[in-house]
Design an enzyme around this catalytic site. Sequence first.
Site, short mmCIF file in Angstrom:
data_model
loop_
_atom_site.label_atom_id
_atom_site.label_comp_id
_atom_site.label_asym_id
_atom_site.label_seq_id
_atom_site.Cartn_x
_atom_site.Cartn_y
_atom_site.Cartn_z
CG ASP A 49 39.00 32.13 44.31
OD1 ASP A 49 40.02 31.46 44.04
OD2 ASP A 49 37.86 31.81 43.92
CG ASP A 50 37.78 37.08 45.40
OD1 ASP A 50 37.74 36.45 44.33
OD2 ASP A 50 36.84 37.14 46.20
CG HIS A 100 39.11 34.79 40.44
ND1 HIS A 100 38.24 33.75 40.17
CD2 HIS A 100 38.58 35.43 41.53
CE1 HIS A 100 37.25 33.76 41.04
NE2 HIS A 100 37.43 34.77 41.87
CG HIS A 104 35.63 39.15 41.46
ND1 HIS A 104 34.53 39.17 42.27
CD2 HIS A 104 36.22 37.93 41.65
CE1 HIS A 104 34.44 38.03 42.94
NE2 HIS A 104 35.46 37.26 42.58
CG HIS A 194 37.44 34.10 49.13
ND1 HIS A 194 36.69 33.06 49.60
CD2 HIS A 194 36.94 34.41 47.88
CE1 HIS A 194 35.77 32.73 48.69
NE2 HIS A 194 35.91 33.52 47.65
#
Length: 249
Positions: A49-50, A100, A104, A194
Amino acid sequence: MRWAVGTPLVVLGLLVGLWQLSKSWSFQLLGELYVRVETPEKVVALTFDDGPKPGQTEAILDILKRHGVKASFFMVGKNIERHRELAARVLAEGHQVGNHSYSHHRLIFKTPSYVQEEIDKTDALLRGLGVEGEILFRAPNGKKLVVLPWLLSRSGRKHITFDVVPRDDAEQDVGLLTSRVMETVRPGSIILFHDGGEDKPGTIQAVDIVIGKLREQGYRFVTVSELLKLGGIASASGATTASRVPPAE
């Protein structure tokens, strides 16, 4: 008097319930939520993620390439804009790329138009990279209440969460990250790591170790979409998780 006393307690109880619902990665009120897959096969999906983030994402890609593993990257739209070539490399190397959100921000207590824009802007960026077919979605921090599930349900979008959470967003001890995965993983698991945010040297080492250990146990690695095709789905209507660590924040 009973009404005057009882009403605040009801409101407090409702707020607590909503807060707990927002934190749950294994239940949502509407739509398709996928936590893991029910399968007897020793197969798991690694997810990140991210990102994309220079330095971190390349290191993860190098590890995956060395092991011959394909993974799923849930990217943040603004990071795709900043590092388009890196995002394109992820796709070019055969990994799955999902949405995603754009900024965020936690998509709770937001208007439908705000949430939809967060989804649409990143979808457009992913299409611009060359992503074809279905785009899977994962909420920032795994948080959702009613608006996000409703919008995803209305458009037939799958919401992907996870059941193995090493918490590398808050911890970079390699041994701890590795043990959290190995103690909670099971056939059909979706593992959350991540590649964005703060520098994560522990994550890079842990991913390398985890892949090796799971391979020794006979596991193979697939993308989330490949995992979803394998069997019965543990979804929002009856999902349970194997994770014994706190939910992702």
